[in-house]
Design an enzyme around this catalytic site. Structure first.
Site, PDB file in Angstrom:
ATOM      1  N   TYR A 183     -10.752  -0.007  11.177  1.00  0.00           N
ATOM      2  CA  TYR A 183     -11.846   0.840  11.021  1.00  0.00           C
ATOM      3  C   TYR A 183     -12.427  -0.253   9.894  1.00  0.00           C
ATOM      4  CZ  TYR A 183      -8.415   3.059   7.621  1.00  0.00           C
ATOM      5  OH  TYR A 183      -7.297   3.189   7.273  1.00  0.00           O
ATOM      6  N   LYS A 184     -11.732  -1.121   8.930  1.00  0.00           N
ATOM      7  CA  LYS A 184     -12.179  -1.801   8.233  1.00  0.00           C
ATOM      8  C   LYS A 184     -13.121  -3.154   8.458  1.00  0.00           C
ATOM      9  CE  LYS A 184      -7.875  -1.399   5.667  1.00  0.00           C
ATOM     10  NZ  LYS A 184      -8.851  -0.285   4.710  1.00  0.00           N
ATOM     11  N   ASP A 204       1.909  -5.385   8.175  1.00  0.00           N
ATOM     12  CA  ASP A 204       0.755  -4.475   8.245  1.00  0.00           C
ATOM     13  C   ASP A 204      -0.444  -5.673   8.056  1.00  0.00           C
ATOM     14  OD1 ASP A 204      -1.430  -2.855   6.990  1.00  0.00           O
ATOM     15  OD2 ASP A 204       0.229  -1.144   6.399  1.00  0.00           O
ATOM     16  N   ARG A 208     -13.225  -4.475  -7.025  1.00  0.00           N
ATOM     17  CA  ARG A 208     -12.747  -5.857  -5.250  1.00  0.00           C
ATOM     18  C   ARG A 208     -13.866  -5.679  -4.887  1.00  0.00           C
ATOM     19  NH1 ARG A 208      -8.631  -2.504  -0.884  1.00  0.00           N
ATOM     20  NH2 ARG A 208      -9.617  -1.540  -0.895  1.00  0.00           N
ATOM     21  N   PHE A 222       0.995  -0.780  -0.029  1.00  0.00           N
ATOM     22  CA  PHE A 222       0.328   0.129   0.098  1.00  0.00           C
ATOM     23  C   PHE A 222       0.816   1.164   0.144  1.00  0.00           C
ATOM     24  CE2 PHE A 222      -2.532   2.668   1.834  1.00  0.00           C
ATOM     25  CZ  PHE A 222      -3.765   3.007   1.036  1.00  0.00           C
TER      26      PHE A 222
END
Length: 442
Positions: A253-254, A228, A402, A159
């Site tokens: 938050y995922k 990560d 996605r 990322f």
């Protein structure tokens, strides 16, 4: 037996999911898959958890790998924080409301979800800030053992923020960055490696990288690894303690449903805590914060990963959101995730016009996270139309559709509907001319 989902060997090997049974036309096909979805939902031990979330029946929400859905009770809990704790108790809430200890307390609640013991995780700051802390601290740990280790290996598909932070950390510590494909990382480790920074799950493709194997290879080479976990925490077993991970960071938050911008977490293995030297030694990490001493003396344990005053509203919203995990086994979440993504791929194979999409997500369960990424030349137009029809996924430009599968609230009927609507949209959206596809590298 038909196979309408094309293959993409360049990224993940061929993925072609056969459709069971003789089917003639879209209506029998839809009835068959919808019936199977209903049966699978009826047998799902996690199905009842969907009622804990604020969701509507008109929408299939497959974007929990970007922002998790709102647990229903969080709004009421946060109202208490605002009205009573802040509004009435005011500053007394730092002690009477437990605000001051929230970063460690909430870290201990996250710990079982990622396979960590108590006292190893602290919550606070963003993922980017925690990546910076972890990478610099890891370099300092490596340097104390061998100053000649002057390389930071970085997942070449990472990322972007992780790459940006790693390059800054390299400049700060006098190291050099070495981008490496994760599949080749174990072989790239050597006597000059100080630290490797690796994503557990690739944010584009959903590929799950070999955390146990890469960690063991790094240690055999005398290096450390920072993981990560943004796309794996809350989606699958991680085993931080079991696999001897050095340092890890993750967002909340995922799959943990903590809310937009909810604070991230930092894991520091117990064996490294005494020597963990944060590049951001804030007053909250001091052994006696309210002494207001001019000289910094680090607190014991993962608490030294704290920096400044915690963001209490977001922190306590996250704490409330974690209630949905009470009694939930991460292993059950993983089993459902794999079943959901298998079924979705099968439905896409059945519904999508031939040659319009190809799976970038590995077919092998051991290499798959909790999302499906489909390569599609017309991805921007297709995703826009999907969203307008109530199927919420997301787009990674230029050509990736996605879909994130959050097993706490996504069911098999959701997967079937999403694939069916995708097939309808693909049948309506014009193909891009082949020349334009070549120009974009599709």
């Amino acid at each position: 037996m038909s196979e309408s989902l094309s293959t993409d060997e360049s990224l993940s090997g061929p993925v072609a999911v056969p459709v069971s049974g003789p089917l003639s036309g879209p209506e029998p096909k839809a009835r068959s898959l919808a019936g199977r979805a209903a049966a699978l939902d009826a047998e799902d031990e996690l199905a009842g958890l969907r009622d804990l979330f604020t969701l509507d029946d008109d929408t299939v929400y497959l974007d929990g790998n970007s922002l998790g859905a709102l647990p229903r009770h969080v709004a009421g809990r946060l109202q208490d924080v605002i009205s009573r704790q802040w509004g009435e108790l005011r500053i007394r809430s730092w002690t009477e409301g437990g605000w001051w200890t929230a970063p460690e307390r909430i870290g201990d609640r996250i710990a079982p979800l990622v396979g960590a013991g108590q006292g190893r995780i602290v919550v606070g700051d963003s993922t980017s800030v925690n990546v910076f802390k972890a990478v610099v601290a890891a370099v300092r740990l490596a340097e104390s053992a061998d100053p000649a280790r002057d390389e930071i290996l970085v997942d070449a598909t990472t990322f972007p923020t992780d790459g940006y932070i790693a390059r800054s950390a390299a400049r700060m510590t006098g190291r050099r960055i070495v981008p490496v494909d994760p599949a080749e990382l174990s072989g790239a480790l050597g006597p000059r490696t100080a630290v490797a920074l690796v994503n557990h799950v690739d944010f584009r493709t959903g590929r799950l990288h070999d955390l146990p194997g890469i960690t063991a290879a790094a240690h055999a080479a005398g290096a450390l690894v920072v993981w990560d976990l943004c796309h794996s925490a809350g989606a699958l077993p991680v085993g931080l303690d079991e696999h001897g991970v050095d340092l890890a960071v993750g967002c909340t938050y995922k799959y943990l449903n903590g809310g937009p911008g909810s604070p991230a977490f930092l894991y520091v293995a117990e064996r490294h805590q005494a020597a963990f030297d944060s590049p951001l030694p804030g007053w909250n990490a001091h052994t006696d914060p309210f002494a207001m001493a001019q000289d910094f003396a680090a607190a014991d344990g993962a608490v030294r990963g704290r920096v400044g005053t915690p963001d209490i509203l977001s922190m306590l919203a996250l704490e409330a959101a974690l209630d949905v995990w009470e009694g939930v086994r991460v292993e059950a979440v993983r089993a459902k995730s794999l079943a959901l993504t298998d079924f979705f791929l099968e439905c896409v194979a059945a519904y999508a016009p031939a040659g319009r999409v190809s799976s970038m997500t590995p077919a092998a369960h051991a290499e798959r996270g909790s999302q499906v990424a489909l390569r599609c030349a017309e991805a921007p137009a297709v995703m826009a139309e999907l969203i307008s029809r109530g199927v919420i996924g997301d787009l990674r430009r230029p050509d990736v559709l996605r879909f994130g599968f959050t097993p706490l609230y996504v069911g098999f009927a959701d997967a079937e509907r999403a694939a069916r609507v995708l097939g309808e949209v693909l049948a309506e959206v014009p193909r891009q001319p082949a020349g334009e596809q070549r120009d974009r590298g599709v």
